[in-house]
Design an enzyme around this catalytic site. Structure first.
Site, PDB file in Angstrom:
ATOM      1  CG  ASP A  23      -0.236   0.394   2.579  1.00 17.26           C
ATOM      2  OD1 ASP A  23       0.950   0.213   2.255  1.00 17.26           O
ATOM      3  OD2 ASP A  23      -0.838  -0.160   3.824  1.00 17.26           O
TER       4      ASP A  23
ATOM      5  CB  CYS B 199       0.987  -2.177   4.447  1.00 19.30           C
ATOM      6  SG  CYS B 199       0.949  -3.265   6.437  1.00 19.30           S
TER       7      CYS B 199
ATOM      8  CB  THR C 291       2.410  -2.194  11.129  1.00 22.09           C
ATOM      9  OG1 THR C 291       1.292  -3.231   9.929  1.00 22.09           O
ATOM     10  CG2 THR C 291       2.168  -1.257  11.512  1.00 22.09           C
TER      11      THR C 291
ATOM     12  CG  HIS D 183      11.356 -25.054  11.023  1.00 20.47           C
ATOM     13  ND1 HIS D 183      10.865 -24.514  12.689  1.00 20.47           N
ATOM     14  CD2 HIS D 183      11.887 -25.345  11.179  1.00 20.47           C
ATOM     15  CE1 HIS D 183      11.818 -25.102  12.996  1.00 20.47           C
ATOM     16  NE2 HIS D 183      12.349 -25.443  12.545  1.00 20.47           N
TER      17      HIS D 183
ATOM     18  CG  HIS E 209       9.955 -28.575  10.314  1.00 21.51           C
ATOM     19  ND1 HIS E 209      10.106 -28.114  11.448  1.00 21.51           N
ATOM     20  CD2 HIS E 209      11.005 -29.025  10.306  1.00 21.51           C
ATOM     21  CE1 HIS E 209      10.988 -28.426  11.820  1.00 21.51           C
ATOM     22  NE2 HIS E 209      11.548 -28.790  11.418  1.00 21.51           N
TER      23      HIS E 209
HETATM   24  C1  RB5 Z   1      -2.069   2.908   6.409  1.00 24.87           C
HETATM   25  O1  RB5 Z   1      -1.768   4.002   6.719  1.00 24.87           O
HETATM   26  C2  RB5 Z   1      -1.544   1.444   7.283  1.00 24.87           C
HETATM   27  O2  RB5 Z   1      -2.693   1.076   8.273  1.00 24.87           O
HETATM   28  C3  RB5 Z   1      -1.406   0.413   7.039  1.00 24.87           C
HETATM   29  O3  RB5 Z   1       0.271   0.804   6.036  1.00 24.87           O
HETATM   30  C4  RB5 Z   1      -0.470  -0.507   7.699  1.00 24.87           C
HETATM   31  O4  RB5 Z   1      -0.125   0.108   8.782  1.00 24.87           O
HETATM   32  C5  RB5 Z   1      -1.318  -1.842   8.065  1.00 24.87           C
HETATM   33  O5  RB5 Z   1      -1.657  -2.612   8.744  1.00 24.87           O
END
Ligand code: RB5
Length: 145
Positions: free
Chosen positions: A8, A65, A67, A98, A133
């Site tokens: 994203d 993304c 996180t 694994h 595994h």
């Molecule tokens: C987008 O702002 C953010 O929510 C997305 O990139 C991600 O971190 C979601 O898990």
């Protein structure tokens, strides 16, 4: 190797950096978006990459993304997909050895670009160990039934 990649807007810089690295190594990279400057909802990109994997369009996938969490939650909703959220090289290797993860998920706001590249390299170098595994992975997939 043919590698599918998607992000994203929160992961698009890493997508560009990782793609450049993989192409320099001689891999073929298929980009499922988003483009720089184009906001995207992470479930849409995760769905595109996960379903493309199931269709056989590439061998390993990378989703990014902010996180890595949204991408992993979303990709794992697609039947047959094991997407591992990883923030270190050891976990990246284990996710293949694994868990036989077909996709890894990274967070651009969590993991710096150099570490992200090392994580990708560790993941791509690893192979599933099979044996006990494989039995455990089969049990994971049985949970989808
Ligand atoms: C987008 O702002 C953010 O929510 C997305 O990139 C991600 O971190 C979601 O898990």
């Amino acid at each position: 190797m043919i590698i599918g990649i998607g992000s994203d807007h929160g992961g698009v810089n890493h997508k560009e950096t990782i793609t450049k690295h993989l192409v320099e190594l001689g891999h073929q990279v298929i980009d499922y978006g988003t483009a720089p400057g184009e906001p995207a909802d992470y479930p849409d990109i995760a769905e595109a990459v996960a379903k493309a994997y199931i269709k056989g369009e590439f061998e390993r996938g990378i989703l990014i993304c902010g996180t890595g969490i949204g991408m992993s939650i979303s990709a794992n909703k697609v039947d047959g997909i094991r997407a591992a959220h990883v923030t270190d090289c050891y976990s990246a290797r284990m996710s293949r050895e694994h868990n036989n993860a077909q996709i890894i998920c990274l967070g651009e706001r969590i993991t710096g670009p150099d570490l992200a590249i090392s994580i990708v390299d560790a993941y791509l170098a690893a192979e599933h160990l099979g044996d006990r595994h494989a039995r455990r992975v089969e049990k994971i997939m049985a949970l989808e039934k």
